[in-house]
Design an enzyme around this catalytic site. Structure first.
Site, short mmCIF file in Angstrom:
data_model
loop_
_atom_site.label_atom_id
_atom_site.label_comp_id
_atom_site.label_asym_id
_atom_site.label_seq_id
_atom_site.Cartn_x
_atom_site.Cartn_y
_atom_site.Cartn_z
N MET A 20 12.89 111.64 101.99
CA MET A 20 14.28 111.73 101.54
C MET A 20 14.58 110.43 100.80
O MET A 20 15.34 109.58 101.25
CB MET A 20 15.21 111.94 102.75
CG MET A 20 15.08 113.35 103.33
SD MET A 20 15.76 113.48 104.99
CE MET A 20 14.32 112.97 105.92
N HIS A 56 8.29 113.99 105.25
CA HIS A 56 9.47 114.47 104.52
C HIS A 56 10.14 113.27 103.87
O HIS A 56 10.80 112.48 104.54
CB HIS A 56 10.40 115.16 105.54
CG HIS A 56 11.66 115.69 104.98
ND1 HIS A 56 12.70 116.11 105.77
CD2 HIS A 56 12.09 115.88 103.69
CE1 HIS A 56 13.70 116.53 105.02
NE2 HIS A 56 13.37 116.38 103.75
N MET A 70 13.73 107.95 105.05
CA MET A 70 15.05 107.90 104.39
C MET A 70 15.26 106.52 103.80
O MET A 70 14.95 105.51 104.45
CB MET A 70 16.15 108.16 105.42
CG MET A 70 15.99 109.47 106.16
SD MET A 70 17.32 109.68 107.34
CE MET A 70 16.80 111.19 108.16
N ASP A 92 14.27 122.99 108.26
CA ASP A 92 14.49 121.69 108.90
C ASP A 92 15.99 121.49 109.10
O ASP A 92 16.75 121.45 108.12
CB ASP A 92 13.91 120.59 107.98
CG ASP A 92 14.00 119.19 108.57
OD1 ASP A 92 14.43 119.04 109.72
OD2 ASP A 92 13.64 118.25 107.82
N MET A 97 16.28 123.05 103.67
CA MET A 97 17.09 122.27 104.63
C MET A 97 18.21 123.16 105.16
O MET A 97 18.94 123.77 104.38
CB MET A 97 17.70 121.04 103.95
CG MET A 97 16.71 119.96 103.55
SD MET A 97 15.71 119.31 104.92
CE MET A 97 16.98 118.66 106.02
N SER A 108 10.14 116.60 114.92
CA SER A 108 10.54 115.45 114.09
C SER A 108 10.68 114.21 114.95
O SER A 108 11.54 114.16 115.84
CB SER A 108 11.87 115.75 113.40
OG SER A 108 12.37 114.56 112.83
N HIS A 145 6.38 115.88 112.28
CA HIS A 145 7.28 115.70 111.13
C HIS A 145 7.77 114.26 111.10
O HIS A 145 8.28 113.74 112.09
CB HIS A 145 8.44 116.68 111.28
CG HIS A 145 9.35 116.76 110.10
ND1 HIS A 145 9.06 117.51 108.97
CD2 HIS A 145 10.57 116.19 109.86
CE1 HIS A 145 10.06 117.41 108.10
NE2 HIS A 145 11.00 116.61 108.61
N ASP A 203 10.16 111.68 109.07
CA ASP A 203 11.30 111.62 108.15
C ASP A 203 11.46 110.23 107.55
O ASP A 203 11.71 109.26 108.27
CB ASP A 203 12.59 111.97 108.89
CG ASP A 203 12.72 113.46 109.17
OD1 ASP A 203 12.60 114.25 108.21
OD2 ASP A 203 12.94 113.83 110.33
C1 DX5 Z 1 17.29 115.42 108.84
C2 DX5 Z 1 15.80 115.41 109.05
C3 DX5 Z 1 15.34 116.29 110.14
C4 DX5 Z 1 15.87 115.94 111.52
C5 DX5 Z 1 16.09 117.24 112.21
O1 DX5 Z 1 17.59 114.84 107.62
O2 DX5 Z 1 15.13 115.82 107.87
O3 DX5 Z 1 13.93 116.40 110.17
O4 DX5 Z 1 15.02 115.16 112.30
O5 DX5 Z 1 16.73 117.00 113.41
P1 DX5 Z 1 17.34 118.16 114.31
O6 DX5 Z 1 16.21 119.09 114.64
O7 DX5 Z 1 17.89 117.43 115.48
O8 DX5 Z 1 18.40 118.85 113.48
ZN ZN Z 2 12.98 116.27 108.02
#
Ligand code: DX5
Ligand code: ZN
Length: 212
Positions: free
Chosen positions: A65, A63, A34, A172, A134, A7, A30, A32
């Site tokens: 969110m 991903h 948000m 994840d 998750m 990620s 990956h 992310d």
């Molecule tokens: C959290 C993200 C993850 C995050 C995971 O909301 O969706 O992808 O980057 O990070 P680690 O591996 O540090 O828990």
């Molecule tokens: Zn993620």
């Protein structure tokens, strides 16, 4: 073999290209997204995805969110995602989201937050390319792995096997060599890892270690 999806939330964004190069032995990258509404944090979005798409040929595991992902799934598909994963809790029309992603020629996934039961995903599994469980509350990297999510992996793996589905099963949050083993033992075949990979001095070695 287990797939690893580093990620880039844990990357240094001032040197993102170099950080992507450092994890290029992984299977997916990956990404992310948000929105500050669905989760209490804001990360990166479309222009960054377009740049990353131009930079790397790694499959991009995006991903989302974000609230009401049906508004944006096609935009992220067009910006270069190979796999567009949205949250079941964020939309009133998961079927429309899947259709839009597949209509754009991309793979579709659905993610569930820790409080959402695995059973909620079952009706969608036959049409999904990936199901994401998750193992932390979404929003931040570096949180502790929630081992009580492991039964959800077992339930989904059983359904995927019984129905002979092509759906991958991803986890994840809080993945490290120890929790990676638990995830794989319970049926995961794609592991997202952010802080554990990016803080490692030798990232390629860490990716190999996470593969098991
Ligand atoms: C959290 C993200 C993850 C995050 C995971 O909301 O969706 O992808 O980057 O990070 P680690 O591996 O540090 O828990
Ligand atoms: Zn993620």
């Amino acid at each position: 073999m287990t797939k690893i999806s580093p990620s880039i939330l844990s990357a240094d964004f001032t040197r993102l290209g170099a950080d992507i190069d450092a994890v290029s032995t992984a299977d997916y990258l990956h990404f992310d997204v948000m929105d500050g509404v669905f989760v209490p944090n804001i990360s990166i979005g479309i222009p960054v995805l377009q740049s990353v798409r131009k930079y790397t040929s790694m499959p991009l595991d995006v991903h989302l969110m974000i609230d009401r992902p049906e508004r944006y799934v096609e935009t992220f598909a067009d910006a270069g995602a190979d796999l567009v994963v949205f949250h079941l809790e964020a939309t009133g029309c998961p079927d429309t989201c899947i259709e839009k992603i597949h209509g754009a020629g991309k793979k579709a996934g659905i993610a569930i937050k820790p409080k959402t039961p695995a059973e909620a995903l079952l009706p969608y599994l036959p049409r999904l390319d990936l199901a994401l469980v998750m193992t932390v509350e979404p929003g931040f990297g570096g949180q502790k792995f929630m081992a009580d999510m492991l039964p959800k992996l077992r339930l989904l793996r059983q359904a995927i096997t019984e129905q002979r589905l092509a759906c991958e099963l991803e986890v994840d949050g809080g993945v490290n060599p120890e929790t990676a083993r638990l995830c794989v033992e319970n049926g995961a075949d794609v592991l997202v890892a952010g802080s554990d990979v990016f803080k490692a001095p030798d990232r390629a070695a860490r990716i190999a270690q996470l593969r098991g």
